[in-house]
Design a protein around this motif. Sequence first.
Motif, PDB file in Angstrom:
ATOM      1  N   GLY A 160      -7.041 -12.359   6.333  1.00 50.93           N
ATOM      2  CA  GLY A 160      -7.162 -10.909   6.467  1.00 50.93           C
ATOM      3  C   GLY A 160      -6.181 -10.277   7.424  1.00 50.93           C
ATOM      4  N   THR A 161      -4.980 -10.839   7.536  1.00 50.44           N
ATOM      5  CA  THR A 161      -3.990 -10.304   8.481  1.00 50.44           C
ATOM      6  C   THR A 161      -3.094  -9.233   7.866  1.00 50.44           C
ATOM      7  OG1 THR A 161      -2.332 -11.981   7.927  1.00 50.44           O
ATOM      8  CG2 THR A 161      -3.916 -12.535   9.657  1.00 50.44           C
ATOM      9  N   GLN A 162      -3.073  -9.163   6.543  1.00 53.67           N
ATOM     10  CA  GLN A 162      -2.121  -8.272   5.882  1.00 53.67           C
ATOM     11  C   GLN A 162      -2.758  -6.946   5.485  1.00 53.67           C
ATOM     12  OE1 GLN A 162       1.311  -9.385   5.709  1.00 53.67           O
ATOM     13  NE2 GLN A 162       0.171 -10.647   7.183  1.00 53.67           N
ATOM     14  N   ILE A 163      -2.122  -5.869   5.930  1.00 50.94           N
ATOM     15  CA  ILE A 163      -2.586  -4.509   5.675  1.00 50.94           C
ATOM     16  C   ILE A 163      -1.543  -3.788   4.839  1.00 50.94           C
ATOM     17  CG2 ILE A 163      -3.026  -2.296   6.815  1.00 50.94           C
ATOM     18  CD1 ILE A 163      -4.239  -3.947   9.135  1.00 50.94           C
ATOM     19  N   TYR A 164      -1.998  -2.926   3.946  1.00 44.43           N
ATOM     20  CA  TYR A 164      -1.057  -2.243   3.055  1.00 44.43           C
ATOM     21  C   TYR A 164      -1.358  -0.755   3.033  1.00 44.43           C
ATOM     22  CZ  TYR A 164       2.153  -1.844  -0.896  1.00 44.43           C
ATOM     23  OH  TYR A 164       3.216  -1.535  -1.689  1.00 44.43           O
ATOM     24  N   SER A 165      -0.329   0.030   2.798  1.00 42.67           N
ATOM     25  CA  SER A 165      -0.474   1.478   2.710  1.00 42.67           C
ATOM     26  C   SER A 165       0.244   1.969   1.454  1.00 42.67           C
ATOM     27  CB  SER A 165       0.133   2.140   3.958  1.00 42.67           C
ATOM     28  OG  SER A 165       0.053   3.544   3.866  1.00 42.67           O
ATOM     29  N   VAL A 166      -0.425   2.797   0.676  1.00 41.68           N
ATOM     30  CA  VAL A 166       0.166   3.325  -0.553  1.00 41.68           C
ATOM     31  C   VAL A 166      -0.258   4.778  -0.723  1.00 41.68           C
ATOM     32  CG1 VAL A 166      -1.787   2.521  -1.973  1.00 41.68           C
ATOM     33  CG2 VAL A 166       0.436   2.932  -3.047  1.00 41.68           C
ATOM     34  N   GLN A 167       0.646   5.582  -1.261  1.00 40.61           N
ATOM     35  CA  GLN A 167       0.318   6.989  -1.477  1.00 40.61           C
ATOM     36  C   GLN A 167      -0.455   7.151  -2.778  1.00 40.61           C
ATOM     37  OE1 GLN A 167       3.426  10.058  -2.262  1.00 40.61           O
ATOM     38  NE2 GLN A 167       2.714  10.983  -0.348  1.00 40.61           N
ATOM     39  N   ILE A 168      -1.571   7.868  -2.707  1.00 39.91           N
ATOM     40  CA  ILE A 168      -2.387   8.114  -3.894  1.00 39.91           C
ATOM     41  C   ILE A 168      -2.721   9.601  -3.981  1.00 39.91           C
ATOM     42  CG2 ILE A 168      -3.432   5.809  -3.791  1.00 39.91           C
ATOM     43  CD1 ILE A 168      -5.980   7.176  -2.664  1.00 39.91           C
ATOM     44  N   THR A 169      -3.294  10.003  -5.102  1.00 39.01           N
ATOM     45  CA  THR A 169      -3.778  11.371  -5.256  1.00 39.01           C
ATOM     46  C   THR A 169      -5.282  11.360  -5.068  1.00 39.01           C
ATOM     47  OG1 THR A 169      -2.014  11.907  -6.832  1.00 39.01           O
ATOM     48  CG2 THR A 169      -3.953  13.339  -6.817  1.00 39.01           C
ATOM     49  N   ASN A 170      -5.751  12.123  -4.104  1.00 43.25           N
ATOM     50  CA  ASN A 170      -7.193  12.196  -3.856  1.00 43.25           C
ATOM     51  C   ASN A 170      -7.853  12.849  -5.059  1.00 43.25           C
ATOM     52  OD1 ASN A 170      -9.806  13.194  -2.980  1.00 43.25           O
ATOM     53  ND2 ASN A 170      -9.130  12.802  -0.881  1.00 43.25           N
ATOM     54  N   PRO A 171      -8.778  12.124  -5.736  1.00 41.66           N
ATOM     55  CA  PRO A 171      -9.394  12.661  -6.950  1.00 41.66           C
ATOM     56  C   PRO A 171     -10.246  13.911  -6.703  1.00 41.66           C
ATOM     57  CG  PRO A 171     -10.524  10.672  -6.219  1.00 41.66           C
ATOM     58  CD  PRO A 171      -9.275  10.785  -5.400  1.00 41.66           C
ATOM     59  N   LYS A 172     -10.697  14.114  -5.466  1.00 39.63           N
ATOM     60  CA  LYS A 172     -11.548  15.266  -5.153  1.00 39.63           C
ATOM     61  C   LYS A 172     -10.732  16.507  -4.824  1.00 39.63           C
ATOM     62  CE  LYS A 172     -15.397  12.494  -3.401  1.00 39.63           C
ATOM     63  NZ  LYS A 172     -16.292  12.216  -2.231  1.00 39.63           N
ATOM     64  N   THR A 173      -9.601  16.289  -4.119  1.00 39.33           N
ATOM     65  CA  THR A 173      -8.795  17.434  -3.685  1.00 39.33           C
ATOM     66  C   THR A 173      -7.524  17.633  -4.502  1.00 39.33           C
ATOM     67  OG1 THR A 173      -7.528  16.124  -2.081  1.00 39.33           O
ATOM     68  CG2 THR A 173      -9.628  17.059  -1.331  1.00 39.33           C
ATOM     69  N   GLY A 174      -7.083  16.574  -5.180  1.00 37.92           N
ATOM     70  CA  GLY A 174      -5.835  16.641  -5.924  1.00 37.92           C
ATOM     71  C   GLY A 174      -4.618  16.546  -5.030  1.00 37.92           C
ATOM     72  N   GLN A 175      -4.837  16.316  -3.744  1.00 38.37           N
ATOM     73  CA  GLN A 175      -3.746  16.245  -2.777  1.00 38.37           C
ATOM     74  C   GLN A 175      -3.250  14.805  -2.613  1.00 38.37           C
ATOM     75  OE1 GLN A 175      -2.425  19.071  -1.197  1.00 38.37           O
ATOM     76  NE2 GLN A 175      -3.776  20.095  -2.669  1.00 38.37           N
ATOM     77  N   LYS A 176      -1.942  14.689  -2.307  1.00 39.54           N
ATOM     78  CA  LYS A 176      -1.359  13.381  -2.033  1.00 39.54           C
ATOM     79  C   LYS A 176      -1.768  12.931  -0.627  1.00 39.54           C
ATOM     80  CE  LYS A 176       1.304  12.802  -5.740  1.00 39.54           C
ATOM     81  NZ  LYS A 176       1.203  11.640  -6.664  1.00 39.54           N
ATOM     82  N   GLU A 177      -2.134  11.664  -0.482  1.00 45.13           N
ATOM     83  CA  GLU A 177      -2.492  11.126   0.824  1.00 45.13           C
ATOM     84  C   GLU A 177      -2.251   9.620   0.825  1.00 45.13           C
ATOM     85  OE1 GLU A 177      -7.260  10.342   0.426  1.00 45.13           O
ATOM     86  OE2 GLU A 177      -6.634  12.406   0.824  1.00 45.13           O
ATOM     87  N   PHE A 178      -2.205   9.058   2.030  1.00 45.74           N
ATOM     88  CA  PHE A 178      -1.981   7.623   2.125  1.00 45.74           C
ATOM     89  C   PHE A 178      -3.314   6.877   2.201  1.00 45.74           C
ATOM     90  CE2 PHE A 178       2.314   8.896   3.279  1.00 45.74           C
ATOM     91  CZ  PHE A 178       3.058   7.923   2.609  1.00 45.74           C
ATOM     92  N   PHE A 179      -3.393   5.831   1.415  1.00 46.30           N
ATOM     93  CA  PHE A 179      -4.570   4.961   1.396  1.00 46.30           C
ATOM     94  C   PHE A 179      -4.170   3.649   2.066  1.00 46.30           C
ATOM     95  CE2 PHE A 179      -6.852   1.608  -1.215  1.00 46.30           C
ATOM     96  CZ  PHE A 179      -8.033   1.686  -0.486  1.00 46.30           C
ATOM     97  N   GLU A 180      -4.791   3.376   3.201  1.00 48.82           N
ATOM     98  CA  GLU A 180      -4.476   2.165   3.961  1.00 48.82           C
ATOM     99  C   GLU A 180      -5.665   1.221   3.918  1.00 48.82           C
ATOM    100  OE1 GLU A 180      -1.501   3.900   7.361  1.00 48.82           O
ATOM    101  OE2 GLU A 180      -3.651   4.299   7.615  1.00 48.82           O
ATOM    102  N   TYR A 181      -5.377  -0.049   3.687  1.00 50.63           N
ATOM    103  CA  TYR A 181      -6.480  -0.996   3.529  1.00 50.63           C
ATOM    104  C   TYR A 181      -6.050  -2.420   3.867  1.00 50.63           C
ATOM    105  CZ  TYR A 181      -4.073  -2.041  -0.880  1.00 50.63           C
ATOM    106  OH  TYR A 181      -3.129  -2.389  -1.820  1.00 50.63           O
ATOM    107  N   VAL A 182      -7.040  -3.244   4.179  1.00 48.84           N
ATOM    108  CA  VAL A 182      -6.798  -4.672   4.355  1.00 48.84           C
ATOM    109  C   VAL A 182      -6.755  -5.271   2.962  1.00 48.84           C
ATOM    110  CG1 VAL A 182      -7.707  -6.840   5.278  1.00 48.84           C
ATOM    111  CG2 VAL A 182      -7.978  -4.724   6.584  1.00 48.84           C
ATOM    112  N   MET A 183      -5.679  -5.931   2.640  1.00 51.00           N
ATOM    113  CA  MET A 183      -5.505  -6.482   1.291  1.00 51.00           C
ATOM    114  C   MET A 183      -6.613  -7.489   0.964  1.00 51.00           C
ATOM    115  SD  MET A 183      -1.335  -6.817   1.349  1.00 51.00           S
ATOM    116  CE  MET A 183      -1.103  -6.952  -0.427  1.00 51.00           C
TER     117      MET A 183
END
Length: 229
Positions: A160-183
């Motif tokens: 669980g050492t690797q973390i990733y960040s990807v830009q997604i579209t928030n389905p509720k707001t329609g706005q672009k945002e970064f989703f960061e998570y432990v892979m």
Amino acid sequence: MKKALLITSTIMMCLSCCAQQKINIGLKQQLDSILASDQGIREFVDTETSEARKDQLAKALGYSKEELKKKAWSLMNKIDSANFKKVESIVSKYGYPGKSLVGEPANTAVFFVIQHTPSQISKYYPLIEKAGKEGELPFENVAMMLDRKLTGEGKLQIYGTQIYSVQITNPKTGQKEFFEYVMPIEDAKNVNKRRKEAGFKLSVEENAKRFGIIYKAYTPEEIKKITNP
């Protein structure tokens, strides 16, 4: 009695000198310099690094603070590339330069340089693993590289050492945002047990918190739905 004590003292001094002579001072200094540049440029771009500390880092790295602020990421690539060439030459001559050859923390320099050169991880991982098993390198470093190797191959990580960040579209707001998570992690429920055995001081939850992330044990399928709805 005094003569016996003198002989014993002389023997102990000789043993101490022999132990010190095992350290390759020239190589240690070279690796200390490599480690300082590898970690220094990364500390500079850390948002929690103070301006006073950035002044120190800029001076140590040989750049002005203003130049680093403008070009830090491109300079990081330049530093990483130069360091890898040095490390490649060192490894070809000495094998892995571990604790018994260069002391600590110089023994981590080669690890960090390869960890920051993803294209070379598969080639050098066996060398890193061997160094860890022989006590020449902290095993948590081996665990970190294994996780990066596995995730780079599209597989589940182990520690669980690797973390990733990807830009997604928030389905509720329609706005672009970064989703960061432990892979995604293999056997996630036992990850903290494995982390402890590998030498990590922080749990997967605590480590994620350092990066401002609330840990959740995602599966690859869940990540796919979030990033590709």
